[in-house]
Structure formats: C-alpha cells, structure tokens
Enzyme design. Structure first.
Site, PDB file in Angstrom:
ATOM      1  N   CYS A  45     -23.865 -12.899  41.700  1.00  0.00           N
ATOM      2  CA  CYS A  45     -23.841 -12.420  43.080  1.00  0.00           C
ATOM      3  C   CYS A  45     -23.657 -13.590  44.040  1.00  0.00           C
ATOM      4  O   CYS A  45     -24.375 -14.592  43.957  1.00  0.00           O
ATOM      5  CB  CYS A  45     -25.145 -11.688  43.392  1.00  0.00           C
ATOM      6  N   CYS A  63     -27.121 -13.833  46.192  1.00  0.00           N
ATOM      7  CA  CYS A  63     -28.438 -14.183  45.636  1.00  0.00           C
ATOM      8  C   CYS A  63     -28.381 -14.849  44.272  1.00  0.00           C
ATOM      9  O   CYS A  63     -29.413 -15.214  43.718  1.00  0.00           O
ATOM     10  CB  CYS A  63     -29.327 -12.947  45.575  1.00  0.00           C
ATOM     11  N   CYS A  75      -5.192  -3.225  38.599  1.00  0.00           N
ATOM     12  CA  CYS A  75      -5.481  -2.574  39.882  1.00  0.00           C
ATOM     13  C   CYS A  75      -5.541  -3.574  41.030  1.00  0.00           C
ATOM     14  O   CYS A  75      -5.578  -3.188  42.193  1.00  0.00           O
ATOM     15  CB  CYS A  75      -6.787  -1.792  39.794  1.00  0.00           C
ATOM     16  N   CYS A 121     -25.510  -5.201  44.127  1.00  0.00           N
ATOM     17  CA  CYS A 121     -26.417  -6.102  43.423  1.00  0.00           C
ATOM     18  C   CYS A 121     -27.827  -5.505  43.501  1.00  0.00           C
ATOM     19  O   CYS A 121     -28.306  -5.186  44.589  1.00  0.00           O
ATOM     20  CB  CYS A 121     -26.379  -7.476  44.073  1.00  0.00           C
ATOM     21  N   CYS A 129     -30.356  -7.875  45.782  1.00  0.00           N
ATOM     22  CA  CYS A 129     -30.250  -8.100  47.232  1.00  0.00           C
ATOM     23  C   CYS A 129     -29.508  -6.993  47.963  1.00  0.00           C
ATOM     24  O   CYS A 129     -29.378  -7.041  49.176  1.00  0.00           O
ATOM     25  CB  CYS A 129     -29.591  -9.446  47.510  1.00  0.00           C
ATOM     26  N   HIS A 163     -22.997  -5.352  48.622  1.00  0.00           N
ATOM     27  CA  HIS A 163     -21.931  -4.472  48.136  1.00  0.00           C
ATOM     28  C   HIS A 163     -20.997  -5.257  47.210  1.00  0.00           C
ATOM     29  O   HIS A 163     -20.527  -6.341  47.557  1.00  0.00           O
ATOM     30  CB  HIS A 163     -21.139  -3.923  49.326  1.00  0.00           C
ATOM     31  N   HIS A 191     -16.871  -0.625  43.363  1.00  0.00           N
ATOM     32  CA  HIS A 191     -17.132   0.725  42.865  1.00  0.00           C
ATOM     33  C   HIS A 191     -16.957   0.745  41.358  1.00  0.00           C
ATOM     34  O   HIS A 191     -16.311  -0.124  40.780  1.00  0.00           O
ATOM     35  CB  HIS A 191     -16.170   1.737  43.501  1.00  0.00           C
ATOM     36  N   ASP A 216     -12.355   5.352  34.391  1.00  0.00           N
ATOM     37  CA  ASP A 216     -11.033   5.225  33.756  1.00  0.00           C
ATOM     38  C   ASP A 216     -10.905   3.870  33.060  1.00  0.00           C
ATOM     39  O   ASP A 216      -9.829   3.299  32.985  1.00  0.00           O
ATOM     40  CB  ASP A 216      -9.919   5.430  34.785  1.00  0.00           C
ATOM     41  N   ARG A 241     -14.865   1.402  34.435  1.00  0.00           N
ATOM     42  CA  ARG A 241     -14.185   0.287  35.075  1.00  0.00           C
ATOM     43  C   ARG A 241     -14.954  -0.104  36.321  1.00  0.00           C
ATOM     44  O   ARG A 241     -14.931   0.594  37.320  1.00  0.00           O
ATOM     45  CB  ARG A 241     -12.744   0.666  35.456  1.00  0.00           C
ATOM     46  N   CYS A 273     -14.975  -2.075  39.322  1.00  0.00           N
ATOM     47  CA  CYS A 273     -13.927  -2.662  40.148  1.00  0.00           C
ATOM     48  C   CYS A 273     -14.616  -3.464  41.248  1.00  0.00           C
ATOM     49  O   CYS A 273     -15.252  -2.889  42.131  1.00  0.00           O
ATOM     50  CB  CYS A 273     -13.081  -1.521  40.712  1.00  0.00           C
TER      51      CYS A 273
HETATM   52 ZN   LIG Z   1     -27.401 -10.259  45.010  1.00  0.00          ZN
END
Ligand SMILES: [Zn+2]
Length: 127
Positions: free
Chosen positions: A40, A43, A58, A90, A93, A96, A99, A103, A112, A114
C-alpha cells in the site's frame, strides 16, 4: 482513508482517498513483472505478490489473488448506474486500490484484482 504517508502527492490522493482511476496503460506497474511484493502506497501493508500478477490486457496491474486473506477490504460499489462492482481497499488504512472482477484466470481463482499502479509501492525480493 487514514492518511499515514505524509509524502503522498495530490495525484496519489485523488486515487487513494477520492477513489479516482489512473488512465489505462499509463501506470508504472502495468507492464512490470519483477519478483517481489506490492504494498500500500499509504501505509506499506503488503497487498499482492508478484507470482499472482498476470497480464489481463486491461491497462492496469492485475492479480488473481491478494497477498493474504486479511489484506483487502471488499465494498459494494454502485457508483456506475446499472453496473455494480466490488471496490477493493487496503484493510489497514482504507485507501482505495481499485476493483475486483470475476473474469480472472479460470485455472487459478477466477478473480481479477484490477489495481491502480499509483496505489502501490513495489519491494523487490531479489536483493
Ligand atoms: Zn494501506
């Protein structure tokens, strides 16, 4: 998101905190296949291992499995009308990451993950 890394740039905060998405095929880890662990950016918690990374075509780094079962928080995301998705964050913390979709490689987990390159740091295991 709990801000832990004070050195985060505005660009990083737009993804990690505001749930933005980096443009496809622009992230530094999209076509990157060295041996190590992805952590991450905020953090430093380990999130994904390089041996679960695959080229999904992708435009974002893709993994078929998290580093461990406690690394990721999963949250329902209905921000796009008619296209429910599962957001990944994560677990430490709440940053974001991206997703997860169903697939992925069928001979592995079928998933997957992503992930935005900008959400992660890479630690090589060769040295
Ligand atoms: Zn984190």
């Amino acid at each position: 998101m709990k801000k832990i890394n004070d050195a985060l740039t505005e660009e990083e905060l737009i993804v990690l905190r505001d749930k933005g998405t980096e443009r496809p095929f622009t992230g530094k880890f999209n076509a990157f296949f060295e041996h190590g662990i992805y952590k991450c950016k905020n953090c430093n918690q380990p999130l994904f291992k390089s041996d679960t990374k695959f080229d999904a075509g992708c435009g974002w780094p893709s993994f078929f499995e998290a580093a461990n079962e406690d690394a990721i928080t999963y949250r329902e995301d209905n921000s796009i009308l008619g296209r429910p998705r599962t957001e990944i964050l994560c677990s430490n913390c709440d940053a974001h990451l991206g997703h997860v979709f169903e697939d992925g490689p069928v001979d592995k987990t079928g998933l997957r993950y992503c992930v935005n390159s900008i959400s992660m740091d890479f630690e090589s295991e060769n040295n």
